[in-house]
Scaffold this motif. Sequence first.
Motif, PDB file in Angstrom:
ATOM      1  N   MET A   1     -32.162  26.007  93.024  1.00  0.00           N
ATOM      2  CA  MET A   1     -30.920  25.525  93.600  1.00  0.00           C
ATOM      3  C   MET A   1     -31.110  24.190  94.303  1.00  0.00           C
ATOM      4  N   ILE A   2     -32.192  24.087  95.099  1.00  0.00           N
ATOM      5  CA  ILE A   2     -32.492  22.840  95.812  1.00  0.00           C
ATOM      6  C   ILE A   2     -32.757  21.721  94.813  1.00  0.00           C
ATOM      7  N   ALA A   3     -33.508  22.022  93.761  1.00  0.00           N
ATOM      8  CA  ALA A   3     -33.819  21.021  92.744  1.00  0.00           C
ATOM      9  C   ALA A   3     -32.541  20.520  92.088  1.00  0.00           C
ATOM     10  N   ALA A   4     -31.608  21.444  91.808  1.00  0.00           N
ATOM     11  CA  ALA A   4     -30.356  21.044  91.170  1.00  0.00           C
ATOM     12  C   ALA A   4     -29.558  20.116  92.074  1.00  0.00           C
ATOM     13  N   MET A   5     -29.529  20.430  93.386  1.00  0.00           N
ATOM     14  CA  MET A   5     -28.810  19.578  94.338  1.00  0.00           C
ATOM     15  C   MET A   5     -29.433  18.186  94.382  1.00  0.00           C
ATOM     16  N   LYS A   6     -30.757  18.139  94.316  1.00  0.00           N
ATOM     17  CA  LYS A   6     -31.440  16.856  94.360  1.00  0.00           C
ATOM     18  C   LYS A   6     -31.066  16.006  93.149  1.00  0.00           C
ATOM     19  N   VAL A   7     -31.042  16.614  91.981  1.00  0.00           N
ATOM     20  CA  VAL A   7     -30.656  15.902  90.756  1.00  0.00           C
ATOM     21  C   VAL A   7     -29.226  15.397  90.880  1.00  0.00           C
ATOM     22  N   THR A   8     -28.344  16.241  91.416  1.00  0.00           N
ATOM     23  CA  THR A   8     -26.942  15.870  91.574  1.00  0.00           C
ATOM     24  C   THR A   8     -26.815  14.664  92.497  1.00  0.00           C
ATOM     25  N   LYS A   9     -27.550  14.649  93.584  1.00  0.00           N
ATOM     26  CA  LYS A   9     -27.498  13.526  94.517  1.00  0.00           C
ATOM     27  C   LYS A   9     -28.056  12.261  93.878  1.00  0.00           C
ATOM     28  N   GLU A  10     -29.135  12.415  93.126  1.00  0.00           N
ATOM     29  CA  GLU A  10     -29.726  11.254  92.453  1.00  0.00           C
ATOM     30  C   GLU A  10     -28.770  10.681  91.412  1.00  0.00           C
ATOM     31  N   GLN A  11     -28.102  11.580  90.676  1.00  0.00           N
ATOM     32  CA  GLN A  11     -27.153  11.123  89.658  1.00  0.00           C
ATOM     33  C   GLN A  11     -25.960  10.433  90.307  1.00  0.00           C
ATOM     34  N   SER A  12     -25.524  11.001  91.442  1.00  0.00           N
ATOM     35  CA  SER A  12     -24.406  10.399  92.166  1.00  0.00           C
ATOM     36  C   SER A  12     -24.759   8.996  92.646  1.00  0.00           C
ATOM     37  N   ALA A  13     -25.986   8.843  93.139  1.00  0.00           N
ATOM     38  CA  ALA A  13     -26.433   7.519  93.592  1.00  0.00           C
ATOM     39  C   ALA A  13     -26.521   6.560  92.420  1.00  0.00           C
ATOM     40  N   ALA A  14     -26.995   7.054  91.269  1.00  0.00           N
ATOM     41  CA  ALA A  14     -27.090   6.208  90.072  1.00  0.00           C
ATOM     42  C   ALA A  14     -25.706   5.795  89.588  1.00  0.00           C
ATOM     43  N   ASN A  15     -24.749   6.712  89.652  1.00  0.00           N
ATOM     44  CA  ASN A  15     -23.381   6.393  89.238  1.00  0.00           C
ATOM     45  C   ASN A  15     -22.756   5.342  90.156  1.00  0.00           C
ATOM     46  N   ARG A  16     -23.014   5.490  91.438  1.00  0.00           N
ATOM     47  CA  ARG A  16     -22.487   4.510  92.401  1.00  0.00           C
ATOM     48  C   ARG A  16     -23.083   3.131  92.131  1.00  0.00           C
ATOM     49  N   LYS A  17     -24.394   3.098  91.883  1.00  0.00           N
ATOM     50  CA  LYS A  17     -25.051   1.818  91.615  1.00  0.00           C
ATOM     51  C   LYS A  17     -24.514   1.183  90.335  1.00  0.00           C
ATOM     52  N   ALA A  18     -24.219   2.003  89.334  1.00  0.00           N
ATOM     53  CA  ALA A  18     -23.666   1.474  88.083  1.00  0.00           C
ATOM     54  C   ALA A  18     -22.333   0.785  88.338  1.00  0.00           C
ATOM     55  N   LEU A  19     -21.513   1.368  89.196  1.00  0.00           N
ATOM     56  CA  LEU A  19     -20.230   0.760  89.549  1.00  0.00           C
ATOM     57  C   LEU A  19     -20.432  -0.537  90.326  1.00  0.00           C
ATOM     58  N   VAL A  20     -21.373  -0.525  91.256  1.00  0.00           N
ATOM     59  CA  VAL A  20     -21.647  -1.726  92.058  1.00  0.00           C
ATOM     60  C   VAL A  20     -22.180  -2.850  91.173  1.00  0.00           C
ATOM     61  N   ASP A  21     -23.092  -2.514  90.272  1.00  0.00           N
ATOM     62  CA  ASP A  21     -23.654  -3.530  89.371  1.00  0.00           C
ATOM     63  C   ASP A  21     -22.576  -4.130  88.473  1.00  0.00           C
ATOM     64  N   ALA A  22     -21.710  -3.270  87.948  1.00  0.00           N
ATOM     65  CA  ALA A  22     -20.624  -3.764  87.094  1.00  0.00           C
ATOM     66  C   ALA A  22     -19.683  -4.661  87.881  1.00  0.00           C
ATOM     67  N   ALA A  23     -19.353  -4.244  89.098  1.00  0.00           N
ATOM     68  CA  ALA A  23     -18.464  -5.046  89.940  1.00  0.00           C
ATOM     69  C   ALA A  23     -19.108  -6.373  90.307  1.00  0.00           C
ATOM     70  N   ALA A  24     -20.390  -6.357  90.604  1.00  0.00           N
ATOM     71  CA  ALA A  24     -21.090  -7.591  90.987  1.00  0.00           C
ATOM     72  C   ALA A  24     -21.030  -8.619  89.868  1.00  0.00           C
ATOM     73  N   ARG A  25     -21.184  -8.163  88.641  1.00  0.00           N
ATOM     74  CA  ARG A  25     -21.135  -9.096  87.503  1.00  0.00           C
ATOM     75  C   ARG A  25     -19.711  -9.570  87.230  1.00  0.00           C
ATOM     76  N   LEU A  26     -18.776  -8.631  87.143  1.00  0.00           N
ATOM     77  CA  LEU A  26     -17.401  -8.989  86.793  1.00  0.00           C
ATOM     78  C   LEU A  26     -16.724  -9.828  87.880  1.00  0.00           C
ATOM     79  N   TYR A  27     -16.967  -9.499  89.136  1.00  0.00           N
ATOM     80  CA  TYR A  27     -16.371 -10.284  90.220  1.00  0.00           C
ATOM     81  C   TYR A  27     -16.898 -11.714  90.206  1.00  0.00           C
ATOM     82  N   ARG A  28     -18.191 -11.871  89.924  1.00  0.00           N
ATOM     83  CA  ARG A  28     -18.738 -13.225  89.873  1.00  0.00           C
ATOM     84  C   ARG A  28     -18.209 -14.003  88.662  1.00  0.00           C
ATOM     85  N   GLU A  29     -17.911 -13.297  87.605  1.00  0.00           N
ATOM     86  CA  GLU A  29     -17.373 -13.963  86.413  1.00  0.00           C
ATOM     87  C   GLU A  29     -15.920 -14.385  86.596  1.00  0.00           C
ATOM     88  N   ARG A  30     -15.096 -13.503  87.218  1.00  0.00           N
ATOM     89  CA  ARG A  30     -13.656 -13.755  87.211  1.00  0.00           C
ATOM     90  C   ARG A  30     -12.992 -13.691  88.567  1.00  0.00           C
TER      91      ARG A  30
END
Length: 207
Positions: A1-30
């Motif tokens: 159960m603890i391992a699953a929660m850890k994966v979920t948190k890591e995936q959530s952080a990765a998803n957030r970073k993906a949004l930030v990275d996309a925004a950083a590129r698109l905002y600088r472009e347009r």
Amino acid sequence: MIAAMKVTKEQSAANRKALVDAAARLYRERGIAGVGLAEISREAGFTHGGFYGRFASKEELAAEACGEAFGVSMARLEAQLTRHDGDLTALLKRYFSAAHRDAPGAGCPMATLGVDAAREGGLLGQAMSDGIAGYLRAMASHRPDGTVLEQPTADDEARAIRTLTTMIGGVILARACAEAAPAMSDRILRTSLATTLASLSGASAAG
């Protein structure tokens, strides 16, 4: 159960970073106003709803994207200063290049988001101010002659401001006329580079 929660948190952080990275590129472009949340979400691989629950507002995302862009840019600056004992020649040649001019989405956040930060203020303005302060601090602390200072003098701070303002202004002007007057755009890049290098060479000699 603890391992699953850890994966979920890591995936959530990765998803957030993906949004930030996309925004950083698109905002600088347009620009902030030129990009919607749905497009950022799609670029990051999510539906529009992927934004909600991760950021309180578009303003928060813009500020975090600005900070992310500064993090990458600052790492390059600090590596250059450390590796070359304060000599910015290689970095400046890349900065005042056609490649940098023509790829704003991967380039300097000050030359792309500075006007947005001035208009928006708030969290984005604070992120921009923090980033500029970091740049100026790093440049002022590393003299062109290789001296590293714990406490830069007023002259060191002035040198950093002169260098940074020429960098940002030169690239903004070069981009502004790149399509309509490419030869003038190229001259602006070349002249800005030569002026900045000459100024730093004079500062090194004076030091």
